[in-house]
Write a protein that holds these residues in place. Structure first.
Motif, PDB file in Angstrom:
ATOM      1  N   VAL A  60       0.830  -1.206   0.000  1.00  0.00           N
ATOM      2  CA  VAL A  60       0.000   0.000   0.000  1.00  0.00           C
ATOM      3  C   VAL A  60       0.865   1.256   0.000  1.00  0.00           C
ATOM      4  CG1 VAL A  60      -1.746   1.303   1.296  1.00  0.00           C
ATOM      5  CG2 VAL A  60      -1.974  -1.180   1.048  1.00  0.00           C
ATOM      6  N   ALA A  61       1.949   1.256   0.778  1.00  0.00           N
ATOM      7  CA  ALA A  61       2.853   2.418   0.804  1.00  0.00           C
ATOM      8  C   ALA A  61       3.446   2.676  -0.580  1.00  0.00           C
ATOM      9  CB  ALA A  61       3.965   2.215   1.829  1.00  0.00           C
ATOM     10  N   ALA A  62       3.907   1.629  -1.240  1.00  0.00           N
ATOM     11  CA  ALA A  62       4.495   1.788  -2.577  1.00  0.00           C
ATOM     12  C   ALA A  62       3.466   2.311  -3.568  1.00  0.00           C
ATOM     13  CB  ALA A  62       5.075   0.462  -3.057  1.00  0.00           C
ATOM     14  N   ARG A  63       2.248   1.779  -3.501  1.00  0.00           N
ATOM     15  CA  ARG A  63       1.189   2.236  -4.404  1.00  0.00           C
ATOM     16  C   ARG A  63       0.810   3.688  -4.139  1.00  0.00           C
ATOM     17  NH1 ARG A  63      -3.014  -1.398  -5.732  1.00  0.00           N
ATOM     18  NH2 ARG A  63      -4.085   0.419  -6.585  1.00  0.00           N
ATOM     19  N   LEU A  64       0.746   4.067  -2.861  1.00  0.00           N
ATOM     20  CA  LEU A  64       0.419   5.458  -2.538  1.00  0.00           C
ATOM     21  C   LEU A  64       1.470   6.408  -3.099  1.00  0.00           C
ATOM     22  CD1 LEU A  64      -0.898   5.275   1.127  1.00  0.00           C
ATOM     23  CD2 LEU A  64      -2.079   6.305  -0.820  1.00  0.00           C
ATOM     24  N   ALA A  71       1.049  13.442  -2.069  1.00  0.00           N
ATOM     25  CA  ALA A  71       0.333  13.298  -0.801  1.00  0.00           C
ATOM     26  C   ALA A  71       1.335  13.152   0.341  1.00  0.00           C
ATOM     27  CB  ALA A  71      -0.579  12.075  -0.848  1.00  0.00           C
ATOM     28  N   VAL A  72       0.934  13.635   1.505  1.00  0.00           N
ATOM     29  CA  VAL A  72       1.688  13.423   2.743  1.00  0.00           C
ATOM     30  C   VAL A  72       0.877  12.418   3.545  1.00  0.00           C
ATOM     31  CG1 VAL A  72       2.517  14.475   4.880  1.00  0.00           C
ATOM     32  CG2 VAL A  72       2.638  15.759   2.729  1.00  0.00           C
ATOM     33  N   PHE A  73       1.498  11.283   3.889  1.00  0.00           N
ATOM     34  CA  PHE A  73       0.739  10.243   4.588  1.00  0.00           C
ATOM     35  C   PHE A  73       1.584   9.492   5.601  1.00  0.00           C
ATOM     36  CE2 PHE A  73       2.507   7.847   1.003  1.00  0.00           C
ATOM     37  CZ  PHE A  73       2.925   6.668   1.606  1.00  0.00           C
ATOM     38  N   GLU A  74       0.859   8.833   6.508  1.00  0.00           N
ATOM     39  CA  GLU A  74       1.433   7.851   7.418  1.00  0.00           C
ATOM     40  C   GLU A  74       0.619   6.577   7.257  1.00  0.00           C
ATOM     41  OE1 GLU A  74       2.718   9.402  11.513  1.00  0.00           O
ATOM     42  OE2 GLU A  74       1.121  10.782  10.870  1.00  0.00           O
ATOM     43  N   LEU A  75       1.282   5.461   7.298  1.00  0.00           N
ATOM     44  CA  LEU A  75       0.646   4.170   7.133  1.00  0.00           C
ATOM     45  C   LEU A  75       1.361   3.198   8.058  1.00  0.00           C
ATOM     46  CD1 LEU A  75      -1.226   2.267   5.313  1.00  0.00           C
ATOM     47  CD2 LEU A  75       0.834   1.921   3.937  1.00  0.00           C
ATOM     48  N   GLN A  93       8.680  16.281  -0.510  1.00  0.00           N
ATOM     49  CA  GLN A  93       9.958  16.981  -0.613  1.00  0.00           C
ATOM     50  C   GLN A  93      11.095  16.285   0.133  1.00  0.00           C
ATOM     51  OE1 GLN A  93       7.090  18.090   0.761  1.00  0.00           O
ATOM     52  NE2 GLN A  93       7.422  19.818   2.099  1.00  0.00           N
ATOM     53  N   PHE A  94      10.777  15.340   1.032  1.00  0.00           N
ATOM     54  CA  PHE A  94      11.828  14.648   1.791  1.00  0.00           C
ATOM     55  C   PHE A  94      11.889  13.158   1.530  1.00  0.00           C
ATOM     56  CE2 PHE A  94      10.784  18.362   4.511  1.00  0.00           C
ATOM     57  CZ  PHE A  94      11.973  19.039   4.310  1.00  0.00           C
ATOM     58  N   GLY A  95      10.843  12.588   0.968  1.00  0.00           N
ATOM     59  CA  GLY A  95      10.855  11.176   0.628  1.00  0.00           C
ATOM     60  C   GLY A  95      10.192  10.297   1.666  1.00  0.00           C
ATOM     61  N   HIS A  96      10.657   9.064   1.702  1.00  0.00           N
ATOM     62  CA  HIS A  96      10.039   7.977   2.445  1.00  0.00           C
ATOM     63  C   HIS A  96      10.822   7.692   3.719  1.00  0.00           C
ATOM     64  CE1 HIS A  96       7.815   4.119   2.526  1.00  0.00           C
ATOM     65  NE2 HIS A  96       8.880   3.720   3.176  1.00  0.00           N
ATOM     66  N   PHE A  97      10.111   7.401   4.794  1.00  0.00           N
ATOM     67  CA  PHE A  97      10.732   6.936   6.038  1.00  0.00           C
ATOM     68  C   PHE A  97      10.005   5.676   6.471  1.00  0.00           C
ATOM     69  CE2 PHE A  97      10.555   6.824  10.727  1.00  0.00           C
ATOM     70  CZ  PHE A  97      11.894   6.559  10.957  1.00  0.00           C
ATOM     71  N   GLU A  98      10.770   4.704   6.939  1.00  0.00           N
ATOM     72  CA  GLU A  98      10.234   3.402   7.316  1.00  0.00           C
ATOM     73  C   GLU A  98      10.892   2.955   8.611  1.00  0.00           C
ATOM     74  OE1 GLU A  98      10.088  -0.982   5.159  1.00  0.00           O
ATOM     75  OE2 GLU A  98      10.843   0.748   4.062  1.00  0.00           O
ATOM     76  N   ALA A  99      10.091   2.387   9.527  1.00  0.00           N
ATOM     77  CA  ALA A  99      10.627   1.916  10.803  1.00  0.00           C
ATOM     78  C   ALA A  99       9.657   0.930  11.436  1.00  0.00           C
ATOM     79  CB  ALA A  99      10.839   3.101  11.755  1.00  0.00           C
ATOM     80  N   LEU A 137      18.193   7.986   8.757  1.00  0.00           N
ATOM     81  CA  LEU A 137      17.874   6.775   9.516  1.00  0.00           C
ATOM     82  C   LEU A 137      16.787   7.061  10.545  1.00  0.00           C
ATOM     83  CD1 LEU A 137      18.465   3.804  10.373  1.00  0.00           C
ATOM     84  CD2 LEU A 137      20.071   4.757  12.027  1.00  0.00           C
ATOM     85  N   LEU A 138      16.862   8.207  11.181  1.00  0.00           N
ATOM     86  CA  LEU A 138      15.897   8.568  12.213  1.00  0.00           C
ATOM     87  C   LEU A 138      14.660   9.272  11.655  1.00  0.00           C
ATOM     88  CD1 LEU A 138      18.403   9.762  14.950  1.00  0.00           C
ATOM     89  CD2 LEU A 138      17.308   7.526  14.734  1.00  0.00           C
ATOM     90  N   GLY A 139      14.651   9.555  10.362  1.00  0.00           N
ATOM     91  CA  GLY A 139      13.485  10.165   9.727  1.00  0.00           C
ATOM     92  C   GLY A 139      13.214  11.584  10.194  1.00  0.00           C
ATOM     93  N   VAL A 140      14.263  12.319  10.531  1.00  0.00           N
ATOM     94  CA  VAL A 140      14.120  13.638  11.135  1.00  0.00           C
ATOM     95  C   VAL A 140      13.219  14.558  10.308  1.00  0.00           C
ATOM     96  CG1 VAL A 140      15.366  15.717  11.839  1.00  0.00           C
ATOM     97  CG2 VAL A 140      16.293  13.459  12.399  1.00  0.00           C
ATOM     98  N   ALA A 141      13.493  14.743   9.036  1.00  0.00           N
ATOM     99  CA  ALA A 141      12.725  15.683   8.217  1.00  0.00           C
ATOM    100  C   ALA A 141      11.285  15.207   8.014  1.00  0.00           C
ATOM    101  CB  ALA A 141      13.413  15.896   6.872  1.00  0.00           C
ATOM    102  N   VAL A 142      11.116  13.933   7.675  1.00  0.00           N
ATOM    103  CA  VAL A 142       9.778  13.400   7.417  1.00  0.00           C
ATOM    104  C   VAL A 142       8.929  13.454   8.684  1.00  0.00           C
ATOM    105  CG1 VAL A 142       8.480  11.313   6.788  1.00  0.00           C
ATOM    106  CG2 VAL A 142      10.529  11.939   5.505  1.00  0.00           C
ATOM    107  N   LEU A 143       9.492  13.017   9.814  1.00  0.00           N
ATOM    108  CA  LEU A 143       8.728  13.012  11.056  1.00  0.00           C
ATOM    109  C   LEU A 143       8.417  14.416  11.556  1.00  0.00           C
ATOM    110  CD1 LEU A 143      10.324   9.969  12.914  1.00  0.00           C
ATOM    111  CD2 LEU A 143       8.156  10.080  11.659  1.00  0.00           C
ATOM    112  N   ALA A 144       9.274  15.367  11.257  1.00  0.00           N
ATOM    113  CA  ALA A 144       8.985  16.756  11.631  1.00  0.00           C
ATOM    114  C   ALA A 144       7.745  17.257  10.898  1.00  0.00           C
ATOM    115  CB  ALA A 144      10.184  17.655  11.338  1.00  0.00           C
ATOM    116  N   VAL A 145       7.647  16.946   9.617  1.00  0.00           N
ATOM    117  CA  VAL A 145       6.489  17.394   8.828  1.00  0.00           C
ATOM    118  C   VAL A 145       5.211  16.708   9.307  1.00  0.00           C
ATOM    119  CG1 VAL A 145       5.431  17.443   6.524  1.00  0.00           C
ATOM    120  CG2 VAL A 145       7.853  18.019   6.809  1.00  0.00           C
ATOM    121  N   VAL A 146       5.229  15.383   9.442  1.00  0.00           N
ATOM    122  CA  VAL A 146       3.995  14.710   9.882  1.00  0.00           C
ATOM    123  C   VAL A 146       3.659  15.101  11.320  1.00  0.00           C
ATOM    124  CG1 VAL A 146       4.146  12.818   8.224  1.00  0.00           C
ATOM    125  CG2 VAL A 146       5.103  12.510  10.495  1.00  0.00           C
ATOM    126  N   GLY A 147       4.659  15.393  12.129  1.00  0.00           N
ATOM    127  CA  GLY A 147       4.409  15.876  13.486  1.00  0.00           C
ATOM    128  C   GLY A 147       3.692  17.215  13.493  1.00  0.00           C
TER     129      GLY A 147
END
Length: 157
Positions: A60-64, A71-75, A93-99, A137-147
């Motif tokens: 689902v993440a790859a398809r989204l 889109a900006v999403f969390e799954l 603008q920052f890409g994908h983060f996975e954990a 690795l820590l998803g700093v940019a992506v997690l800042a935006v979704v936060g």
């Protein structure tokens, strides 16, 4: 084996909404009080597919990312027995983060992975590491935006 799959769309341009809704219908992602497929997308609402096949989160993440690249999403897929859940977040603008994650979609990085990455460059300072590999690795940019989206949503803004 299965576990709940949860999707939270924070932002999406109008031209990508049909693709997102089609994907949600295909995988049975519904709002908490919806009995049937979602007719419209409510940004900031968690949509859930109960007892989704383990590993569906990756598909689902790859398809989204492919069908709704702006889109900006969390799954996330909930933990199953002793295994971590799986979390994906995407910000164009920052890409994908996975954990790994817990059942609430709170991501975490395993200590083993963190130690392995830190020790791969023993001469680097923590600041050097965070300015390069550590931030991704820590998803700093992506997690800042979704936060920021989550904060706005919880404050009703």
């Amino acid at each position: 084996m299965s576990a709940d799959l949860q999707l939270l769309i924070h932002s999406a341009p109008a031209r990508e909404l049909v693709a997102i809704l089609d994907l949600m219908r295909e995988h049975g992602l519904r709002g908490e009080y919806e009995r049937g497929p979602a007719e419209a997308l409510l940004l900031g609402q968690v949509y859930r597919a109960q007892d989704a096949v383990l590993g569906l989160c990756e598909e689902v993440a790859a398809r989204l990312e492919e069908d709704a690249p702006n889109a900006v999403f969390e799954l996330w897929q909930d933990p199953h027995w002793s295994a971590d859940g799986h979390y994906h977040a995407y910000v164009p603008q920052f890409g994908h983060f996975e954990a790994g994650c817990d059942a609430e979609g709170v991501p975490h990085i395993g200590v083993h992975d963190l130690v392995q990455r830190l020790s791969s460059n023993p001469g680097a300072t923590l600041a050097d590491w965070m300015a390069s590999e550590g931030a991704s690795l820590l998803g700093v940019a992506v997690l800042a935006v979704v936060g920021e989206y989550r904060t706005r949503q919880s404050s009703g803004a």
